[in-house]
Design an enzyme around this catalytic site. Structure first.
Site, PDB file in Angstrom:
ATOM      1  N   SER A   1      96.170-106.282  13.889  1.00  0.00           N
ATOM      2  CA  SER A   1      94.984-105.562  13.398  1.00  0.00           C
ATOM      3  C   SER A   1      95.138-105.330  11.907  1.00  0.00           C
ATOM      4  CB  SER A   1      94.848-104.222  14.118  1.00  0.00           C
ATOM      5  OG  SER A   1      93.973-103.389  13.374  1.00  0.00           O
TER       6      SER A   1
ATOM      7  N   HIS B   1      92.620-109.275  14.648  1.00  0.00           N
ATOM      8  CA  HIS B   1      91.802-108.191  15.185  1.00  0.00           C
ATOM      9  C   HIS B   1      91.183-107.408  14.023  1.00  0.00           C
ATOM     10  CE1 HIS B   1      90.903-105.198  18.399  1.00  0.00           C
ATOM     11  NE2 HIS B   1      91.124-104.284  17.459  1.00  0.00           N
TER      12      HIS B   1
ATOM     13  N   ASP C   1      88.823-104.216  13.047  1.00  0.00           N
ATOM     14  CA  ASP C   1      88.288-102.942  13.543  1.00  0.00           C
ATOM     15  C   ASP C   1      87.102-102.506  12.700  1.00  0.00           C
ATOM     16  OD1 ASP C   1      90.092-102.184  15.729  1.00  0.00           O
ATOM     17  OD2 ASP C   1      91.621-102.312  14.173  1.00  0.00           O
TER      18      ASP C   1
ATOM     19  N   MET D   1      84.292 -99.714  12.092  1.00  0.00           N
ATOM     20  CA  MET D   1      84.038 -98.289  12.369  1.00  0.00           C
ATOM     21  C   MET D   1      82.913 -97.786  11.482  1.00  0.00           C
ATOM     22  SD  MET D   1      87.947 -96.893  12.564  1.00  0.00           S
ATOM     23  CE  MET D   1      89.250 -97.814  13.414  1.00  0.00           C
TER      24      MET D   1
ATOM     25  N   HIS E   1      86.310-105.810  16.957  1.00  0.00           N
ATOM     26  CA  HIS E   1      86.256-104.622  17.826  1.00  0.00           C
ATOM     27  C   HIS E   1      85.261-103.638  17.215  1.00  0.00           C
ATOM     28  CE1 HIS E   1      88.778-100.953  19.481  1.00  0.00           C
ATOM     29  NE2 HIS E   1      87.568-101.020  20.007  1.00  0.00           N
TER      30      HIS E   1
ATOM     31  N   MET F   1      83.478-100.320  16.907  1.00  0.00           N
ATOM     32  CA  MET F   1      83.520 -98.885  17.241  1.00  0.00           C
ATOM     33  C   MET F   1      82.390 -98.240  16.451  1.00  0.00           C
ATOM     34  SD  MET F   1      87.647 -98.621  17.050  1.00  0.00           S
ATOM     35  CE  MET F   1      87.670-100.133  16.090  1.00  0.00           C
TER      36      MET F   1
ATOM     37  N   MET G   1      91.816 -99.147  25.473  1.00  0.00           N
ATOM     38  CA  MET G   1      92.332 -98.386  24.324  1.00  0.00           C
ATOM     39  C   MET G   1      93.491 -97.523  24.794  1.00  0.00           C
ATOM     40  SD  MET G   1      90.668 -99.111  21.528  1.00  0.00           S
ATOM     41  CE  MET G   1      91.695 -97.963  20.612  1.00  0.00           C
TER      42      MET G   1
ATOM     43  N   ASP H   1      95.085-101.996  22.970  1.00  0.00           N
ATOM     44  CA  ASP H   1      94.926-101.677  21.551  1.00  0.00           C
ATOM     45  C   ASP H   1      95.306-100.232  21.291  1.00  0.00           C
ATOM     46  OD1 ASP H   1      94.114-101.496  18.921  1.00  0.00           O
ATOM     47  OD2 ASP H   1      91.979-101.866  19.329  1.00  0.00           O
TER      48      ASP H   1
END
Ligand code: DX5
Ligand code: ZN
Length: 227
Positions: free
Chosen positions: A8, A33, A35, A37, A66, A68, A137, A175
């Site tokens: 990540s 990966h 992330d 957000m 991913h 979020m 998660m 993760d």
């Protein structure tokens, strides 16, 4: 299937992402990966589609995005166009999860569903045959460097059993807090995609850390250990 390591970039130096990715690719990273957000679904803000577009140009392995974020369905097309090979959305944030998963697949992208630590496994029962992977998660999402929640191991087992029961071979991704100490347990529980941020980019040698985690995961899975 073999075990995949997905570094990540959340814990990497954002001014030198190209170098960070090159290092973990030399170490055998199978995926990168990313992330995403939004400061609403989680209390942190990271990157959007333009960064994924740039990463795609310098990355040889598939990008695992991913999400979020709230209203994830509104951003699926943009992340697919940016070059995501996999997109996961959180079950907690989706009113029409089934529709969103199929919208992701229709764009030629692998569709995943992610579960927060407090979300019961039964929440994905009705989409077990619709998902390409399930992301468990093992910390509360929002930040790198948190401590692995031990309950996640049995949760991975439960997700694997649910998928098997539905006739799905979709892999389970884990993760959060994955490191040399915790990776064996989750792989033994059935996880086959392992995300690691701080364990890799918090290490002075991200290439070596990737290689070591991959070897540990392969040993726990009883797979051939890469050299
Ligand atoms: C957390 C993110 C993770 C994070 C993991 O919300 O989804 O991908 O980067 O970081 P570590 O491996 O440091 O727990
Ligand atoms: Zn993540």
């Amino acid at each position: 299937m073999s075990v995949l390591i997905a570094p990540s970039i959340l814990s990497a130096d954002f001014a030198a992402l190209g170098d960070a990715i090159a290092a973990v690719e030399r170490g055998g990273a199978d995926l990168i990966h990313v992330d995403v957000m939004d400061g609403h679904f989680v209390p942190n803000i990271t990157v959007g589609p333009p960064v994924v577009t740039s990463l795609r140009r310098v990355t040889r392995v598939p990008l695992d995005v991913h999400l979020m974020i709230e209203h994830a369905d509104r951003f699926i097309e943009a992340f697919a166009a940016a070059g995501a090979a996999m997109i996961s959305v959180h079950v907690e944030g989706m009113t029409h999860l089934h529709r969103t998963l199929h919208a992701i697949k229709a764009l030629g992208v692998k569709a995943g569903v992610a579960l927060n630590p407090a979300t019961p496994v039964v929440a994905i029962q009705e989409v077990a045959r619709d998902v390409d992977f399930v992301l468990v998660m093992s910390v509360n999402p929002g930040f790198g460097g948190q401590t692995f929640l031990p309950r996640s191991e049995s949760k991975v087992r439960e997700v694997r059993a649910l998928l098997d029961g539905a006739g799905s071979r979709a892999p389970v991704e884990v993760d959060g807090g994955v490191d040399a100490q915790t990776i064996g347990g989750v792989v033994a529980a059935g996880a086959r995609i392992l995300v690691a941020g701080s364990a890799i980019f918090g290490n002075a040698d991200p290439e070596g850390a990737t290689r070591a985690l991959k070897a540990a995961a392969a040993r726990a899975a009883g797979a051939p250990v890469p050299r």
